[in-house]
Design an enzyme around this catalytic site. Sequence first.
Site, PDB file in Angstrom:
ATOM      1  N   LYS A   1       0.859  -1.186   0.000  1.00 33.73           N
ATOM      2  CA  LYS A   1       0.000   0.000   0.000  1.00 33.73           C
ATOM      3  C   LYS A   1       0.884   1.221   0.000  1.00 33.73           C
ATOM      4  O   LYS A   1       1.827   1.313   0.796  1.00 33.73           O
ATOM      5  CB  LYS A   1      -0.870  -0.021   1.278  1.00 33.73           C
ATOM      6  CG  LYS A   1      -1.870   1.108   1.352  1.00 33.73           C
ATOM      7  CD  LYS A   1      -3.198   0.721   0.771  1.00 33.73           C
ATOM      8  CE  LYS A   1      -4.062   1.908   0.447  1.00 33.73           C
ATOM      9  NZ  LYS A   1      -3.792   2.537  -0.868  1.00 33.73           N
TER      10      LYS A   1
ATOM     11  N   GLN B   1       7.266   3.907   3.741  1.00 35.72           N
ATOM     12  CA  GLN B   1       5.864   3.479   3.804  1.00 35.72           C
ATOM     13  C   GLN B   1       5.692   2.200   4.634  1.00 35.72           C
ATOM     14  O   GLN B   1       4.680   2.009   5.302  1.00 35.72           O
ATOM     15  CB  GLN B   1       5.363   3.248   2.372  1.00 35.72           C
ATOM     16  CG  GLN B   1       3.865   3.252   2.217  1.00 35.72           C
ATOM     17  CD  GLN B   1       3.279   4.642   2.134  1.00 35.72           C
ATOM     18  OE1 GLN B   1       3.787   5.486   1.428  1.00 35.72           O
ATOM     19  NE2 GLN B   1       2.202   4.881   2.863  1.00 35.72           N
TER      20      GLN B   1
ATOM     21  N   LYS C   1       5.585   3.362   8.276  1.00 37.25           N
ATOM     22  CA  LYS C   1       4.413   4.233   8.464  1.00 37.25           C
ATOM     23  C   LYS C   1       3.141   3.388   8.526  1.00 37.25           C
ATOM     24  O   LYS C   1       2.302   3.546   9.413  1.00 37.25           O
ATOM     25  CB  LYS C   1       4.332   5.205   7.280  1.00 37.25           C
ATOM     26  CG  LYS C   1       3.132   6.116   7.301  1.00 37.25           C
ATOM     27  CD  LYS C   1       3.012   6.900   6.003  1.00 37.25           C
ATOM     28  CE  LYS C   1       4.284   7.617   5.658  1.00 37.25           C
ATOM     29  NZ  LYS C   1       4.095   8.623   4.598  1.00 37.25           N
TER      30      LYS C   1
ATOM     31  N   LYS D   1       5.260   1.779  -3.218  1.00 36.28           N
ATOM     32  CA  LYS D   1       5.142   3.134  -3.772  1.00 36.28           C
ATOM     33  C   LYS D   1       5.368   3.044  -5.271  1.00 36.28           C
ATOM     34  O   LYS D   1       6.018   2.109  -5.752  1.00 36.28           O
ATOM     35  CB  LYS D   1       6.204   4.043  -3.147  1.00 36.28           C
ATOM     36  CG  LYS D   1       5.917   5.523  -3.308  1.00 36.28           C
ATOM     37  CD  LYS D   1       4.943   6.055  -2.271  1.00 36.28           C
ATOM     38  CE  LYS D   1       4.557   7.486  -2.542  1.00 36.28           C
ATOM     39  NZ  LYS D   1       3.755   8.058  -1.455  1.00 36.28           N
TER      40      LYS D   1
ATOM     41  N   GLY E   1      -3.034   8.099  -4.243  1.00 40.34           N
ATOM     42  CA  GLY E   1      -2.460   9.318  -4.804  1.00 40.34           C
ATOM     43  C   GLY E   1      -1.213   9.760  -4.047  1.00 40.34           C
ATOM     44  O   GLY E   1      -0.869   9.213  -3.006  1.00 40.34           O
ATOM     45  N   ASP E   2      -0.524  10.721  -4.603  1.00 41.42           N
ATOM     46  CA  ASP E   2       0.613  11.404  -3.953  1.00 41.42           C
ATOM     47  C   ASP E   2       0.802  12.684  -4.771  1.00 41.42           C
ATOM     48  O   ASP E   2      -0.160  13.122  -5.441  1.00 41.42           O
ATOM     49  CB  ASP E   2       1.868  10.500  -3.966  1.00 41.42           C
ATOM     50  CG  ASP E   2       3.006  11.060  -3.101  1.00 41.42           C
ATOM     51  OD1 ASP E   2       2.917  10.953  -1.870  1.00 41.42           O
ATOM     52  OD2 ASP E   2       3.973  11.620  -3.661  1.00 41.42           O
TER      53      ASP E   2
ATOM     54  N   THR F   1      -4.653  13.324   5.283  1.00 36.71           N
ATOM     55  CA  THR F   1      -3.243  13.521   5.639  1.00 36.71           C
ATOM     56  C   THR F   1      -3.077  14.836   6.403  1.00 36.71           C
ATOM     57  O   THR F   1      -2.413  14.885   7.447  1.00 36.71           O
ATOM     58  CB  THR F   1      -2.354  13.481   4.379  1.00 36.71           C
ATOM     59  OG1 THR F   1      -2.649  12.278   3.669  1.00 36.71           O
ATOM     60  CG2 THR F   1      -0.889  13.505   4.740  1.00 36.71           C
TER      61      THR F   1
ATOM     62  N   ASN G   1      -2.801  18.976  -1.815  1.00 35.36           N
ATOM     63  CA  ASN G   1      -3.766  18.256  -0.978  1.00 35.36           C
ATOM     64  C   ASN G   1      -3.412  18.323   0.509  1.00 35.36           C
ATOM     65  O   ASN G   1      -4.262  18.674   1.342  1.00 35.36           O
ATOM     66  CB  ASN G   1      -3.834  16.802  -1.449  1.00 35.36           C
ATOM     67  CG  ASN G   1      -4.658  15.954  -0.525  1.00 35.36           C
ATOM     68  OD1 ASN G   1      -4.132  15.345   0.399  1.00 35.36           O
ATOM     69  ND2 ASN G   1      -5.966  15.925  -0.720  1.00 35.36           N
TER      70      ASN G   1
ATOM     71  N   SER H   1      -6.854   5.476   3.952  1.00 38.85           N
ATOM     72  CA  SER H   1      -6.914   4.575   2.795  1.00 38.85           C
ATOM     73  C   SER H   1      -7.250   3.160   3.263  1.00 38.85           C
ATOM     74  O   SER H   1      -8.020   2.443   2.613  1.00 38.85           O
ATOM     75  CB  SER H   1      -5.569   4.550   2.056  1.00 38.85           C
ATOM     76  OG  SER H   1      -5.463   5.654   1.192  1.00 38.85           O
TER      77      SER H   1
HETATM   78  P1  NDP Z   1       0.163  17.792  -4.317  1.00 42.71           P
HETATM   79  O1  NDP Z   1       0.636  17.449  -5.662  1.00 42.71           O
HETATM   80  O2  NDP Z   1      -1.296  17.923  -4.062  1.00 42.71           O
HETATM   81  O3  NDP Z   1       0.864  19.130  -3.809  1.00 42.71           O
HETATM   82  C1  NDP Z   1       2.262  19.258  -3.721  1.00 42.71           C
HETATM   83  C2  NDP Z   1       2.598  20.673  -3.303  1.00 42.71           C
HETATM   84  O4  NDP Z   1       3.992  20.748  -3.001  1.00 42.71           O
HETATM   85  C3  NDP Z   1       2.341  21.682  -4.425  1.00 42.71           C
HETATM   86  O5  NDP Z   1       2.027  22.915  -3.860  1.00 42.71           O
HETATM   87  C4  NDP Z   1       3.714  21.724  -5.116  1.00 42.71           C
HETATM   88  O6  NDP Z   1       3.939  22.912  -5.834  1.00 42.71           O
HETATM   89  C5  NDP Z   1       4.642  21.614  -3.937  1.00 42.71           C
HETATM   90  N1  NDP Z   1       5.905  21.013  -4.391  1.00 42.71           N
HETATM   91  C6  NDP Z   1       6.057  19.796  -4.944  1.00 42.71           C
HETATM   92  N2  NDP Z   1       7.335  19.582  -5.277  1.00 42.71           N
HETATM   93  C7  NDP Z   1       7.986  20.690  -4.933  1.00 42.71           C
HETATM   94  C8  NDP Z   1       9.330  21.080  -5.020  1.00 42.71           C
HETATM   95  N3  NDP Z   1      10.280  20.278  -5.536  1.00 42.71           N
HETATM   96  N4  NDP Z   1       9.645  22.266  -4.537  1.00 42.71           N
HETATM   97  C9  NDP Z   1       8.714  23.078  -3.981  1.00 42.71           C
HETATM   98  N5  NDP Z   1       7.418  22.778  -3.894  1.00 42.71           N
HETATM   99  C10 NDP Z   1       7.061  21.593  -4.349  1.00 42.71           C
HETATM  100  O7  NDP Z   1       0.807  16.663  -3.347  1.00 42.71           O
HETATM  101  P2  NDP Z   1       0.385  16.250  -1.884  1.00 42.71           P
HETATM  102  O8  NDP Z   1      -0.130  17.415  -1.135  1.00 42.71           O
HETATM  103  O9  NDP Z   1      -0.435  15.013  -1.989  1.00 42.71           O
HETATM  104  O10 NDP Z   1       1.800  15.781  -1.282  1.00 42.71           O
HETATM  105  C11 NDP Z   1       2.662  16.678  -0.577  1.00 42.71           C
HETATM  106  C12 NDP Z   1       3.638  15.870   0.265  1.00 42.71           C
HETATM  107  O11 NDP Z   1       2.910  15.072   1.214  1.00 42.71           O
HETATM  108  C13 NDP Z   1       4.513  14.861  -0.494  1.00 42.71           C
HETATM  109  O12 NDP Z   1       5.778  14.769   0.159  1.00 42.71           O
HETATM  110  C14 NDP Z   1       3.756  13.554  -0.344  1.00 42.71           C
HETATM  111  O13 NDP Z   1       4.605  12.432  -0.486  1.00 42.71           O
HETATM  112  C15 NDP Z   1       3.297  13.708   1.101  1.00 42.71           C
HETATM  113  N6  NDP Z   1       2.161  12.857   1.459  1.00 42.71           N
HETATM  114  C16 NDP Z   1       0.972  12.911   0.785  1.00 42.71           C
HETATM  115  C17 NDP Z   1      -0.083  12.120   1.168  1.00 42.71           C
HETATM  116  C18 NDP Z   1      -1.429  12.248   0.553  1.00 42.71           C
HETATM  117  O14 NDP Z   1      -2.359  11.640   1.097  1.00 42.71           O
HETATM  118  N7  NDP Z   1      -1.602  12.996  -0.506  1.00 42.71           N
HETATM  119  C19 NDP Z   1       0.081  11.126   2.247  1.00 42.71           C
HETATM  120  C20 NDP Z   1       1.323  11.207   2.969  1.00 42.71           C
HETATM  121  C21 NDP Z   1       2.331  12.025   2.546  1.00 42.71           C
HETATM  122  P3  NDP Z   1       3.773  22.915  -7.441  1.00 42.71           P
HETATM  123  O15 NDP Z   1       2.302  22.815  -7.687  1.00 42.71           O
HETATM  124  O16 NDP Z   1       4.368  24.200  -7.865  1.00 42.71           O
HETATM  125  O17 NDP Z   1       4.545  21.712  -7.932  1.00 42.71           O
END
Ligand code: NDP
Length: 443
Positions: free
Chosen positions: A88, A109, A112, A124, A163-164, A207, A238, A375
Amino acid sequence: MLVDEIMAQVSQRDPNQPEFHQAVQEVVESIVPVLERHPEYRSQKIIQRIIEPERAIQFRVPWSDDDGNIHVNRGFRVEFNSALGPYKGGLRFHPSVNLSIIKFLGFEQIFKNSLTGTPIGGGKGGSDFDPKGKSDAEVMRFCQSFMGELWRHIGPDTDVPAGDIGVGGREIGYLFGMYKKNANAFQGILTGKGLDWGGSLVRTEATGYGCTYFVNEMLKTKGDSFEGKNVLVSGSGNVAIYTIQKVHQLGGKCIACSDSQGFVHDPEGLDLDLIQQIKEVERGRISEYAAKRPSAEFSPNWRDIWTVKCDIAMPSATQNEIDANSAQTLVDNGCMAVGEGANMPSTPEAAEIFVNSGVLYGPAKAANAGGVATSALEMSQNSQRLSWTFEETDARLHQIMINIHASCQKAAADYGSPGNLIHGANIAGFLKVANSMMAHGLI
Ligand code: NDP
């Protein structure tokens, strides 16, 4: 000694995987006291086995854009460990994706997912495809091509992606449709699904909500709360959006957020409706927020978000977004707590600064586990063909985050580093996986 031995082996086998090395090093350092107390894990080579994925799949993803040009991306799925249940973990679509990043995320993961107390293993996947700037039709064709290969490797009792970064509700929908067509089966093979077709309430929020609940538990240990606190939340995707929502519900004020092109500082408190309009509806840039909100200012360097004075920092964008300089600046500015919504957002040097400065530090694999926990709740509902209410699901998520915090605290204290939740999370997560691997024999 053991840490050096393991790291030498990892570096020799996979010399070009720095993110994976970083994740392994942190876990192995934490579990040294466990191995001293449990020589059977050493003789059974549990560490050497746990750092090797059970299976890693890499595949070609060809697709054509709206002008008929053909592109070829690379797809990955790393099925890391199934000791506790089906693999997962999310799918990430971002140009930076490579095997090192997918392996680091898959490795994290495992522990976690163990911490959540739900029956799921670790995995992943993703692709170096960039959904930004693509039309819906292009994203659909890409997702169909990606699932055209992935579908044969996943299943409700085998591997259940989610998703991620870059993979939200739209992408999950296209991926699900292609699986359903190929397998001729309507099954819970992805989580984060739409509410009309098997999704769970609260998964979208999970999250961010979970991370906020976790930080709240840390604050409670000091008799404190979010009430009146100024909070920085990096990212505006997200995780960031629902962190901001929950922090505001608990009485805190989020004063800055970011994307990869800069950050906005709004001392009056972020207007979440406006952020959602820009990021979720229009798929725009965070700079547009400052243009529409007189109290806000935009700065083009996203890393500088950590120079804004705050009480609490909740990094929710990406890995290694807080380096030692940023961590020191946060500490010097009086930041009392850090809750990691993103995966591995602090470099090892930054994490050390937080721990040594007495900052309440919630490491990612504990603090952001609410997403995957929900999830797992979605998988339970799919198996039962039932849908729980928002309140019921949120209450379960909240309780899971309270339990994760308590088990990290307990493991840290039991193994000689009270209050250190990095060690606590790694140890508590590791023990269940190691015991299950021992029970299953040498496979
Ligand atoms: P999204 O794609 O919804 O959002 C990512 C955000 O982070 C955007 O604002 C993006 O900006 C910014 N970002 C991404 N890469 C970079 C970078 N290299 N430098 C600066 N800003 C960056 O992703 P999520 O919110 O789902 O995920 C965010 C983090 O949380 C990740 O590390 C993910 O692995 C982790 N996570 C997510 C989960 C989930 O349920 N979604 C669960 C657990 C962890 P821009 O749009 O400009 O790229």
